[in-house]
Design a protein around this motif. Structure first.
Motif, PDB file in Angstrom:
ATOM      1  N   ASN A   1       0.828  -1.194   0.000  1.00  0.00           N
ATOM      2  CA  ASN A   1       0.000   0.000   0.000  1.00  0.00           C
ATOM      3  C   ASN A   1       0.874   1.260   0.000  1.00  0.00           C
ATOM      4  N   ARG A   2       0.231   2.413  -0.030  1.00  0.00           N
ATOM      5  CA  ARG A   2       0.973   3.671  -0.135  1.00  0.00           C
ATOM      6  C   ARG A   2       1.862   3.912   1.082  1.00  0.00           C
ATOM      7  N   VAL A   3       1.370   3.519   2.254  1.00  0.00           N
ATOM      8  CA  VAL A   3       2.168   3.713   3.475  1.00  0.00           C
ATOM      9  C   VAL A   3       3.448   2.892   3.404  1.00  0.00           C
ATOM     10  N   GLN A   4       3.340   1.649   2.952  1.00  0.00           N
ATOM     11  CA  GLN A   4       4.518   0.783   2.851  1.00  0.00           C
ATOM     12  C   GLN A   4       5.491   1.304   1.794  1.00  0.00           C
ATOM     13  N   ILE A   5       4.937   1.770   0.677  1.00  0.00           N
ATOM     14  CA  ILE A   5       5.797   2.341  -0.372  1.00  0.00           C
ATOM     15  C   ILE A   5       6.545   3.557   0.161  1.00  0.00           C
ATOM     16  N   GLN A   6       5.858   4.406   0.902  1.00  0.00           N
ATOM     17  CA  GLN A   6       6.500   5.599   1.433  1.00  0.00           C
ATOM     18  C   GLN A   6       7.593   5.229   2.426  1.00  0.00           C
TER      19      GLN A   6
ATOM     20  N   LYS B   1      10.597   4.392   0.497  1.00  0.00           N
ATOM     21  CA  LYS B   1      11.242   5.610  -0.004  1.00  0.00           C
ATOM     22  C   LYS B   1      12.015   6.320   1.110  1.00  0.00           C
ATOM     23  N   ASN B   2      11.436   6.298   2.306  1.00  0.00           N
ATOM     24  CA  ASN B   2      12.098   6.965   3.434  1.00  0.00           C
ATOM     25  C   ASN B   2      13.436   6.327   3.781  1.00  0.00           C
ATOM     26  N   LEU B   3      13.592   5.038   3.446  1.00  0.00           N
ATOM     27  CA  LEU B   3      14.843   4.340   3.756  1.00  0.00           C
ATOM     28  C   LEU B   3      16.007   4.835   2.901  1.00  0.00           C
ATOM     29  N   VAL B   4      15.690   5.455   1.765  1.00  0.00           N
ATOM     30  CA  VAL B   4      16.763   5.823   0.832  1.00  0.00           C
ATOM     31  C   VAL B   4      16.850   7.326   0.573  1.00  0.00           C
ATOM     32  N   THR B   5      15.866   8.099   1.037  1.00  0.00           N
ATOM     33  CA  THR B   5      15.857   9.527   0.690  1.00  0.00           C
ATOM     34  C   THR B   5      17.046  10.295   1.246  1.00  0.00           C
ATOM     35  N   ALA B   6      17.661   9.787   2.314  1.00  0.00           N
ATOM     36  CA  ALA B   6      18.835  10.468   2.855  1.00  0.00           C
ATOM     37  C   ALA B   6      19.992  10.460   1.855  1.00  0.00           C
ATOM     38  N   ARG B   7      20.056   9.412   1.027  1.00  0.00           N
ATOM     39  CA  ARG B   7      21.143   9.299   0.050  1.00  0.00           C
ATOM     40  C   ARG B   7      20.676   9.609  -1.378  1.00  0.00           C
TER      41      ARG B   7
ATOM     42  N   SER C   1      11.305   6.865  -7.507  1.00  0.00           N
ATOM     43  CA  SER C   1       9.920   6.589  -7.885  1.00  0.00           C
ATOM     44  C   SER C   1       9.390   5.340  -7.195  1.00  0.00           C
ATOM     45  N   THR C   2       8.075   5.201  -7.219  1.00  0.00           N
ATOM     46  CA  THR C   2       7.424   4.007  -6.675  1.00  0.00           C
ATOM     47  C   THR C   2       7.884   2.762  -7.418  1.00  0.00           C
ATOM     48  N   PHE C   3       7.997   2.869  -8.752  1.00  0.00           N
ATOM     49  CA  PHE C   3       8.447   1.729  -9.553  1.00  0.00           C
ATOM     50  C   PHE C   3       9.814   1.244  -9.082  1.00  0.00           C
TER      51      PHE C   3
ATOM     52  N   CYS D   1      10.388  -2.461  -7.243  1.00  0.00           N
ATOM     53  CA  CYS D   1      11.206  -3.475  -7.922  1.00  0.00           C
ATOM     54  C   CYS D   1      12.457  -3.803  -7.109  1.00  0.00           C
ATOM     55  N   ALA D   2      13.090  -2.785  -6.531  1.00  0.00           N
ATOM     56  CA  ALA D   2      14.297  -3.019  -5.736  1.00  0.00           C
ATOM     57  C   ALA D   2      13.989  -3.872  -4.522  1.00  0.00           C
ATOM     58  N   TYR D   3      12.858  -3.623  -3.893  1.00  0.00           N
ATOM     59  CA  TYR D   3      12.470  -4.394  -2.709  1.00  0.00           C
ATOM     60  C   TYR D   3      12.277  -5.871  -3.055  1.00  0.00           C
ATOM     61  N   VAL D   4      11.553  -6.143  -4.143  1.00  0.00           N
ATOM     62  CA  VAL D   4      11.312  -7.534  -4.543  1.00  0.00           C
ATOM     63  C   VAL D   4      12.607  -8.205  -4.957  1.00  0.00           C
ATOM     64  N   TRP D   5      13.435  -7.507  -5.706  1.00  0.00           N
ATOM     65  CA  TRP D   5      14.715  -8.070  -6.169  1.00  0.00           C
ATOM     66  C   TRP D   5      15.591  -8.462  -4.986  1.00  0.00           C
ATOM     67  N   SER D   6      15.723  -7.574  -4.029  1.00  0.00           N
ATOM     68  CA  SER D   6      16.566  -7.878  -2.868  1.00  0.00           C
ATOM     69  C   SER D   6      15.940  -8.968  -2.003  1.00  0.00           C
ATOM     70  N   CYS D   7      14.610  -8.969  -1.877  1.00  0.00           N
ATOM     71  CA  CYS D   7      13.946  -9.997  -1.073  1.00  0.00           C
ATOM     72  C   CYS D   7      14.132 -11.390  -1.677  1.00  0.00           C
TER      73      CYS D   7
END
Length: 434
Positions: free
Chosen positions: A269-274, A277-283, A288-290, A294-300
C-alpha cells in the motif's frame, strides 16, 4: 484445470472464429515488422486473464454475454485487423523474405467459449484471489495459439503462424474470465492494452444500444515509416532469429510444461511504499514508486534464496533484473502513443549476490542500480544506444540468475469494463517452457 481426482473441469462449449466486417476493396494488407517487433520472434507467447464478478447462468451466458462479446470483438477487429492475420517469417536468409503480418480479407481469430463444471464458487474465488495458485489451473483459462504451417513455393519457404487467440470461461452463478494468448511480435503491452480496452469500450456501448464509437476510442496508428533504422538493427535481429531457429530445429524436443509452478499476488500500500522511499531519501533525494517496489522484490528474492540455502558459495555470482521501457515519446521523432506494434527496449540491471543480501544495504544497492539504469535511458538523447548488441548481452548472461517484471501500472488494466463491471483480478500468467 483439474480437481483432486485429476478430472478436467473446464469444458469447451463452443469454438468460434471471429473476423472483422468484410472489406471487398482490400484483398490483402501487409504490416511490415520493425526491429522492435523482430526482437521478439524467438520468444514464447504471452498469457493474461481478466476475472469478472458477474453471476449468471449458463443459459444467460450463452444467450446474452457471448453474442455481445462476439459482435463487439468483430467491430474491434475492424480497427485491429492485424490480430486476425498471420505472422509470416522466412525459413532462411537466402529466401530474401522479410517478416510481415499478413491479413487476408476474411481472416479471423480463434474464440473459445468454455465453462467450469466443478465447484464454481470455491474455484472462482480461489483463482481470482491473491494466494498461491497452480499455474496450470490458470492456464486452463487461456487458449493455446493454433499451430502455424510451412508454405513452400519453388525455392521460398515461409512459416505462417496465428498471433492471437481468446477464451471466455464461465463459472456458473459466479462470474467469468477472459483469457488472451498472443505473440509478442504482434504487440507490446501498450498496444495489447489499447486493443483490450477498445474491445471493452465498444462492448459497453453496444450493450446500451450505441453503435457509434469511432470518435470515442483511441484508434491504432500503423505507419511504420516513423521507425528509423540507420544501424540496420532489423537485419541483425533477423539473422539472430534464424540462427536460433536452426539450433532449435536440431535440438531435442522440449519437455512438458513444468507442473510445479505456482503464482501469487503480493500487495504494497501507499504507506509501505513511502516507508521504502524513506529508507533511501537520505542518500537519494527522489526515487519513484516503480524503483523502490522493484528493488524491494529483487533484494527480497536474493535474501530468500540465501535463507533457503540456494545461493552458491560464490558471493560474486551475478544477478540480473530486467524491465522494459516504452520509447514512443523518446524516439526522434517521437511516435504517437497509439502506435500499434512494439516500441520498447529492455533495461538490464546487474549486481553481485553479496550486494543484494545485506539487511538494508541490499535494498539500497538495488535502488541505486535500477535508478542508474533507468536514468541512463531517460537522460540519454539516443534511447536506442547499444540496442543492436542486446543479443550479445543476453548470450553473455546465460547461466546467470534473472528476474524481470511485465506490464505497467500506466496501462490501468482494472478499468477494463465490458459493461458488466470492472475486473476483480488481472493476471499475467507465468510459464516455464524449458
Amino acid at each position: 484445470m483439474a480437481d483432486a481426482s485429476g478430472i478436467n473441469m473446464v469444458t469447451v462449449l463452443k469454438h468460434c472464429r471471429v473476423s472483422p466486417p468484410l472489406d471487398h476493396s482490400v484483398a490483402e494488407q501487409l504490416l511490415h515488422l520493425t526491429f522492435f517487433d523482430i526482437f521478439w520472434l524467438n520468444w514464447p507467447s504471452l498469457s493474461r486473464v481478466f476475472f469478472y464478478d458477474f453471476p449468471c447462468s449458463t443459459t444467460e451466458f450463452m444467450q446474452t454475454i457471448v453474442p455481445h462479446l462476439k459482435k463487439s470483438l468483430a467491430s474491434t477487429l475492424k480497427h485491429y485487423y492485424p490480430f486476425c492475420g498471420n505472422l509470416i517469417t522466412p525459413t532462411s536468409l537466402s529466401n530474401n523474405i522479410t517478416p510481415v503480418i499478413r491479413y487476408l480479407n476474411g481472416d479471423s481469430i480463434s474464440l473459445i467459449i468454455a465453462e467450469f463444471s466443478g465447484s464454481a464458487s470455491q474455484v472462482f474465488k480461489h483463482l481470482s484471489g491473491d494466494q498461491s495458485r497452480d499455474v496450470d489451473d490458470l492456464l486452463a483459462l487461456i487458449p493455446e495459439l493454433p499451430r502455424g504451417y510451412t508454405n513452400t513455393c519453388e525455392d521460398d519457404s515461409t512459416l505462417s503462424s496465428p498471433v492471437l487467440s481468446v477464451q471466455v470461461t464461465l463459472f456458473p452463478d459466479q462470474g467469468f474470465s477472459i483469457g488472451f494468448r498472443n505473440s509478442h511480435v504482434i504487440a507490446d503491452g501498450r498496444s495489447m492494452s489499447n486493443f483490450i480496452r477498445t474491445w471493452a469500450c465498444i462492448n459497453a456501448k453496444q450493450l446500451i444500444g450505441v453503435d457509434e464509437y469511432d470518435n470515442t476510442i483511441n484508434l491504432p496508428f500503423y505507419d511504420r515509416s516513423l521507425i528509423k533504422d540507420p544501424k540496420g538493427i532489423a537485419s541483425i535481429f533477423l539473422r539472430e532469429f534464424l540462427r536460433v531457429a536452426r539450433e532449435n530445429s536440431k535440438a531435442l524436443p522440449r519437455g512438458e510444461r513444468s507442473k510445479e509452478l505456482v503464482q501469487a499476488t503480493f500487495k504494497m500500500n501507499r504507506v509501505q511504499i513511502q516507508r521504502l522511499k524513506n529508507l533511501v531519501t537520505a542518500r537519494i533525494p527522489y526515487v519513484s514508486t516503480f524503483v523502490v517496489a522493484c528493488a524491494y522484490v529483487w533484494s527480497c528474492m536474493a535474501k530468500t534464496r540465501l535463507v533457503l540455502g540456494q545461493e552458491k558459495n560464490d558471493e560474486n555470482e551475478v544477478e540480473n533484473f530486467v524491465f522494459l521501457m516504452d520509447t514512443r515519446e523518446r524516439l526522434d521523432p517521437p511516435i504517437p502513443s497509439n502506435y500499434f506494434g512494439n516500441a520498447a527496449v529492455s533495461c538490464r540491471c546487474s549486481l553481485k549476490s553479496i550486494q543484494l543480501v545485506g539487511e538494508k544495504e541490499g535494498f539500497l544497492n538495488a535502488v541505486k542500480e535500477i535508478k542508474r539504469v533507468l536514468d541512463g535511458k531517460l537522460n540519454n538523447e539516443e534511447v536506442l544506444k547499444g540496442f543492436e548488441t542486446v543479443f550479445d548481452v543476453i548470450e553473455a548472461s546465460k547461466g546467470q540468475r534473472k528476474f524481470g517484471v511485465a506490464g505497467s501500472p500506466k496501462f490501468d488494466y482494472y478499468s477494463t469494463d465490458f459493461g458488466w463491471g470492472k475486473p476483480i483480478k488481472y493476471e499475467v500468467v507465468s510459464e516455464n517452457l524449458d
